[in-house]
Design a protein around this motif. Structure first.
Motif, PDB file in Angstrom:
ATOM      1  N   LEU A   7       0.840  -1.201   0.000  1.00  0.00           N
ATOM      2  CA  LEU A   7       0.000   0.000   0.000  1.00  0.00           C
ATOM      3  C   LEU A   7       0.882   1.261   0.000  1.00  0.00           C
ATOM      4  O   LEU A   7       1.886   1.323   0.723  1.00  0.00           O
ATOM      5  CB  LEU A   7      -0.916   0.003   1.234  1.00  0.00           C
ATOM      6  N   ASP A   8       0.469   2.236  -0.804  1.00  0.00           N
ATOM      7  CA  ASP A   8       1.209   3.501  -0.873  1.00  0.00           C
ATOM      8  C   ASP A   8       0.798   4.409   0.284  1.00  0.00           C
ATOM      9  O   ASP A   8      -0.183   5.145   0.210  1.00  0.00           O
ATOM     10  CB  ASP A   8       0.929   4.181  -2.218  1.00  0.00           C
ATOM     11  N   VAL A   9       1.545   4.278   1.385  1.00  0.00           N
ATOM     12  CA  VAL A   9       1.422   5.200   2.520  1.00  0.00           C
ATOM     13  C   VAL A   9       2.844   5.640   2.862  1.00  0.00           C
ATOM     14  O   VAL A   9       3.810   4.966   2.469  1.00  0.00           O
ATOM     15  CB  VAL A   9       0.739   4.537   3.744  1.00  0.00           C
ATOM     16  N   PRO A  10       3.002   6.763   3.565  1.00  0.00           N
ATOM     17  CA  PRO A  10       4.355   7.302   3.750  1.00  0.00           C
ATOM     18  C   PRO A  10       5.353   6.300   4.340  1.00  0.00           C
ATOM     19  O   PRO A  10       6.512   6.245   3.903  1.00  0.00           O
ATOM     20  CB  PRO A  10       4.129   8.481   4.706  1.00  0.00           C
ATOM     21  N   GLU A  11       4.906   5.468   5.280  1.00  0.00           N
ATOM     22  CA  GLU A  11       5.841   4.545   5.957  1.00  0.00           C
ATOM     23  C   GLU A  11       6.405   3.498   5.000  1.00  0.00           C
ATOM     24  O   GLU A  11       7.471   2.941   5.222  1.00  0.00           O
ATOM     25  CB  GLU A  11       5.150   3.816   7.122  1.00  0.00           C
ATOM     26  N   PRO A  32      -4.170   2.573  -5.312  1.00  0.00           N
ATOM     27  CA  PRO A  32      -3.227   3.115  -4.332  1.00  0.00           C
ATOM     28  C   PRO A  32      -2.147   2.123  -3.898  1.00  0.00           C
ATOM     29  O   PRO A  32      -1.460   2.368  -2.910  1.00  0.00           O
ATOM     30  CB  PRO A  32      -4.134   3.477  -3.155  1.00  0.00           C
ATOM     31  N   TYR A  33      -2.019   1.000  -4.601  1.00  0.00           N
ATOM     32  CA  TYR A  33      -1.004  -0.003  -4.259  1.00  0.00           C
ATOM     33  C   TYR A  33       0.158   0.042  -5.239  1.00  0.00           C
ATOM     34  O   TYR A  33      -0.045   0.253  -6.441  1.00  0.00           O
ATOM     35  CB  TYR A  33      -1.604  -1.414  -4.296  1.00  0.00           C
TER      36      TYR A  33
ATOM     37  N   ARG B 158       0.280  10.427  12.326  1.00  0.00           N
ATOM     38  CA  ARG B 158      -0.231  11.150  11.153  1.00  0.00           C
ATOM     39  C   ARG B 158      -1.695  10.772  10.998  1.00  0.00           C
ATOM     40  O   ARG B 158      -2.133   9.751  11.537  1.00  0.00           O
ATOM     41  CB  ARG B 158       0.558  10.781   9.892  1.00  0.00           C
ATOM     42  N   THR B 161      -4.965   7.801   6.064  1.00  0.00           N
ATOM     43  CA  THR B 161      -5.233   8.192   4.669  1.00  0.00           C
ATOM     44  C   THR B 161      -6.443   7.418   4.133  1.00  0.00           C
ATOM     45  O   THR B 161      -6.757   6.333   4.630  1.00  0.00           O
ATOM     46  CB  THR B 161      -4.015   7.881   3.782  1.00  0.00           C
ATOM     47  N   GLN B 163      -6.681   5.689   1.470  1.00  0.00           N
ATOM     48  CA  GLN B 163      -6.328   4.367   0.940  1.00  0.00           C
ATOM     49  C   GLN B 163      -6.202   3.319   2.052  1.00  0.00           C
ATOM     50  O   GLN B 163      -6.345   2.130   1.802  1.00  0.00           O
ATOM     51  CB  GLN B 163      -5.049   4.414   0.084  1.00  0.00           C
ATOM     52  N   ASP B 167      -7.811  -0.345   2.105  1.00  0.00           N
ATOM     53  CA  ASP B 167      -6.993  -1.512   2.454  1.00  0.00           C
ATOM     54  C   ASP B 167      -7.636  -2.305   3.590  1.00  0.00           C
ATOM     55  O   ASP B 167      -7.649  -3.536   3.570  1.00  0.00           O
ATOM     56  CB  ASP B 167      -5.585  -1.053   2.833  1.00  0.00           C
ATOM     57  N   ILE B 197      -7.222  -6.850  -4.544  1.00  0.00           N
ATOM     58  CA  ILE B 197      -6.540  -5.624  -4.991  1.00  0.00           C
ATOM     59  C   ILE B 197      -6.678  -5.490  -6.510  1.00  0.00           C
ATOM     60  O   ILE B 197      -7.022  -4.428  -7.031  1.00  0.00           O
ATOM     61  CB  ILE B 197      -5.052  -5.645  -4.552  1.00  0.00           C
ATOM     62  N   TRP B 204     -10.501   2.313  -7.788  1.00  0.00           N
ATOM     63  CA  TRP B 204     -10.803   3.041  -6.545  1.00  0.00           C
ATOM     64  C   TRP B 204     -10.399   4.513  -6.655  1.00  0.00           C
ATOM     65  O   TRP B 204      -9.352   4.842  -7.197  1.00  0.00           O
ATOM     66  CB  TRP B 204     -10.048   2.397  -5.390  1.00  0.00           C
TER      67      TRP B 204
END
Lengths: 82, 208
Positions: A7-11, A32-33, B158, B161, B163, B167, B197, B204
């Motif tokens: 998954l595209d998250v900052p971490e 978003p992956y 934070r 988000t 997404q 998920d 996915i 999405w």
């Protein structure tokens, strides 16, 4: 083919970057992956990603059925063709 | 995805028994500074065998409350159970700590400064912080209250988000599929989630 989703998250941002240091590995997107693919194994060195442990052990969103995780520990993530 | 409207407004109260109201008040009111906001002094509760009790509440912010029951004359030894756990749930020596700790209450704070302020209050008390951990997207401090209940305070590092909501929903749908089949494993979940996915993530778009 080996396929891994993150998954595209900052971490997680460094995970596909480190994986793509192997020229066999390509990184695409599915929504978003990150879709990380290779004809052979995908290997990600944990220390190179800078991920702390909680992030590292929860960074994998999906692994395609033709692939399997053979290592996911404090040193590395390794996914190979099943 | 649920189409039901979402009307609830958080925790009204969560309640636990205590055999040590003095230490419980010290911990929540005097160490942490959670105001006492309500109490009920009850002569039994209908049935003859119900003990007289005090039900007392502390404000945990946002109008939410943590409450305790103190039962007069109830012998702690009469509850039974094993050597591990808290005063409500006792477990045998063989039960792993991670399983026992998995049931806990986490109270939210808005900032690192607030988290560290509560850490200072705990560290100056009989119940010092046992652990401070950065998880995936939150940072938490932990101790056990005087009753053995695991107590967490946490801050978000934070905002979550959009997404991550997608998920989470793919995870839950994959989990339901995997636990409906034989011998669920993490590997099977990741394989099912990869399929979801591919099916659902490409189209999405974050809600506006």
């Amino acid at each position: 083919m080996t396929t891994l989703y993150v998954l595209d998250v900052p971490e997680n941002a460094t995970v596909p970057v480190v994986a793509a240091q192997d020229p066999q590995v390509s990184v695409g997107r599915v929504g978003p992956y990150f879709e990380i693919r290779s004809a052979g194994p995908i290997v990600v060195d944990r220390r190179a990603t800078g991920c702390r442990h909680a992030v590292w052990y929860s960074a994998v969103a999906g692994v395609a059925r033709d692939s399997r995780i053979v290592q996911h520990d404090k040193d590395a993530l390794r996914v190979e063709p099943a | 995805m649920s189409e039901l409207d979402h009307r609830v407004r958080g925790v009204d109260h969560v309640a636990f028994p205590t055999f040590d109201p003095a230490a419980t008040v010290r911990f929540y009111r005097d160490v942490l500074g959670f105001p006492v906001v309500h109490s009920i002094c009850a002569a039994g509760w209908g049935p003859q065998d119900h003990p007289d009790f005090i039900h007392f509440f502390f404000d945990i912010g946002n109008g939410d409350r943590i409450a305790f029951f103190y039962y007069f004359g109830l012998d702690r030894g009469s509850i039974g159970g094993g050597p591990k756990g808290d005063v409500h749930s006792r477990f045998g020596e063989h039960v792993p700590d991670w399983f026992i700790r998995s049931r806990h209450l986490a109270i939210h704070v808005d900032s690192e400064e607030d988290l560290l302020e509560y850490r200072r209050r705990l560290d100056a008390s009989e119940w010092p912080c046992e652990m401070q951990v950065k998880h995936e997207t939150i940072e938490s401090i932990y101790t056990h209250d005087p009753n053995g209940y695991m107590f967490e305070m946490t801050r978000a590092m934070r905002p979550i988000t959009p997404q991550e909501d997608l998920d989470a929903n793919l995870t839950i749908d994959a989990l339901l599929d995997v636990v409906a089949g034989p011998e669920p494993t993490f590997g099977k979940l990741l394989a099912r989630k990869a399929e979801l996915i591919v099916e659902r993530a490409a189209s999405w778009e974050p809600a506006r």
